[in-house]
Write an enzyme that holds these catalytic residues in place. Structure first.
Site, PDB file in Angstrom:
ATOM      1  N   ASP A 166      -6.998  -3.882  -5.886  1.00 53.82           N
ATOM      2  CA  ASP A 166      -6.646  -2.562  -5.335  1.00 53.82           C
ATOM      3  C   ASP A 166      -5.217  -2.156  -5.699  1.00 53.82           C
ATOM      4  OD1 ASP A 166      -8.225  -4.405  -3.871  1.00 53.82           O
ATOM      5  OD2 ASP A 166      -8.259  -3.145  -2.106  1.00 53.82           O
ATOM      6  N   ASP A 177       0.784  -1.232   0.000  1.00 51.67           N
ATOM      7  CA  ASP A 177       0.000   0.000   0.000  1.00 51.67           C
ATOM      8  C   ASP A 177       0.816   1.283   0.000  1.00 51.67           C
ATOM      9  OD1 ASP A 177      -2.642  -1.044  -0.093  1.00 51.67           O
ATOM     10  OD2 ASP A 177      -2.369  -1.764   1.960  1.00 51.67           O
TER      11      ASP A 177
HETATM   12  N1  GLY Z   1      -7.293  -1.317  -0.352  1.00 49.58           N
HETATM   13  C1  GLY Z   1      -8.227  -1.740   0.588  1.00 49.58           C
HETATM   14  C2  GLY Z   1      -9.615  -1.300   0.374  1.00 49.58           C
HETATM   15  O1  GLY Z   1     -10.019  -0.777  -0.638  1.00 49.58           O
HETATM   16  O2  GLY Z   1     -10.375  -1.518   1.302  1.00 49.58           O
END
Ligand code: GLY
Length: 392
Positions: free
Chosen positions: A178, A113
């Protein structure tokens, strides 16, 4: 200007002004409310004498998160967006102050992330100020993210197989849709450093994701588990969505946003085509409500009583304003979403909702997290959408 032209302009101007007024008012309404909410949020932070980072609101209390949470860049980034929208230097000062508190995130290697985290705040800080210290954070963060590239599979591994979020699922190389958003960090790092390695990894990840994450109707599965030793895939599963065969609405929004950014950096038409297909899935979906704020999963069993996810709507609106620079008709859809989010159904009243801007998002229903709650990233993508809508 000839007399004829000035007469025409004089006749048309009032009509043009009236036609633009409601749209303008909508942006102004959201920006004014955001200003009230964010000021109150900053006052609460000031009162502690240190930097605490708000993410959500639960049982009457604001939830604050540590630096290594995937959402840590969004609140500072929201303040920088407020500066872009208003030109008020107070937002810039605050946004930079909080951004600088996050300097150490550039070393995070244990999850993917770092792209979300870095680009939401340092990415904007760099574009606004051109301070080389912010550029260096972007490049170092891209080096950290690149350590997660698995050459046999051609993807960046999202989560570790043996620790942290979902570390007990028995996966080998879990990669989630994501992850497409993290590619912005890599593309940007190549532009800033001239090192093409980052871009090569981003393209490999985007192309592999296109091959394995999408079903024939262009819905996405949340997780693909790759065999990073032998190659190929081990399974396709749900994590935050309803089931292995369902389509989690924020995941589909990340897909739209992710391929839009790939097109921005590469100009490769196949990414724009992918956006068209994803758009088709989302906006022709019989389970999409009339206000275009999706249920948390397009296949949630309790539709039409299922929870909505305003964060997915905000992500889609932002992506669509960017896409509308190449596909102009998408702007109308984005405007429709913003109209809904600006209504009393989603826009919080001043002083309520833990001082977050939007109500009614969903973090993860299968994990019982942040259900029908405000989320800092819903607010972030809402204001990013307004920046794009208003060319800020
Ligand atoms: N990247 C995690 C979410 O969208 O919850």
């Amino acid at each position: 200007m000839t007399n004829n032209k000035s007469t025409l302009l004089a006749l048309c101007l009032p009509i043009l002004l009236v036609a633009c007024a409601p749209e303008q008012d909508l942006s102004e309404k959201i920006i004014a409310r955001a200003g009230e909410q964010l000021s109150a949020q900053c006052q609460a932070i000031d009162a502690t004498g240190t930097f605490i980072n708000p993410k959500s609101f639960h049982e009457g209390k604001v939830v604050y998160i540590p630096l290594d949470d995937w959402c840590s860049g969004f609140f500072p980034g929201t303040l920088l967006e407020m500066y872009r929208l208003t030109g008020d230097s107070t937002w810039l000062r605050r946004g930079l102050e909080y951004t600088e508190q996050l300097d150490s995130i550039k070393h995070i290697k244990w999850h993917h992330d770092v792209g979300f985290m870095t680009m939401s705040c340092f990415g904007q800080a760099w574009r606004i100020t051109h301070n080389p210290a912010y550029r260096d954070v972007i490049i170092t963060a891209a080096q950290s993210l690149s350590t997660r590239f698995r050459p046999v599979s051609g993807v960046l591994q999202s989560w570790d197989e043996d620790r942290g979020w979902q570390g007990t699922r028995g996966w080998m190389c879990p990669t989630i849709i994501d992850n497409m958003i993290n590619l912005e960090l890599l593309f940007e790092a190549t532009e800033l450093s001239g090192d093409s390695t980052f871009r090569t990894i981003a393209i490999s990840h985007a192309d592999t994701t296109m091959k394995y994450h999408f079903r024939s109707d262009y819905s996405t599965c949340h997780v693909v588990d790759y065999d990073k030793v032998k190659g190929g895939i081990r399974s396709r599963c749900a994590a935050q969505g309803y089931s292995d065969s369902s389509c989690w609405s924020r995941g589909e929004a990340w897909a739209l946003y992710g391929y839009a950014l790939c097109y921005r950096y590469t100009g490769n038409e196949k990414y724009l085509d992918q956006c068209r297909h994803v758009y088709g899935y989302i906006f022709n979906n019989p389970n999409m409500p009339a206000d275009l704020v999706p249920y948390w999963d397009y296949n949630a069993p309790d539709i039409p009583n299922a929870y909505r996810d305003a964060s997915a709507a905000a992500v889609m609106a932002s992506a669509l304003y960017e896409l509308s620079t190449w596909i102009p008709e998408y702007r109308q859809t984005a405007d429709h979403i913003i109209e809904s989010l600006a209504s009393d159904a989603y826009l919080a009243k001043a002083g309520e909702n833990g001082n977050f801007i939007l109500m009614h998002s969903v973090g993860s229903i299968p994990h019982g997290n942040e259900i029908d709650a405000p989320l800092n990233y819903a607010d972030y993508y809402l204001l990013e959408a307004l920046c794009r809508k208003n060319n800020k």
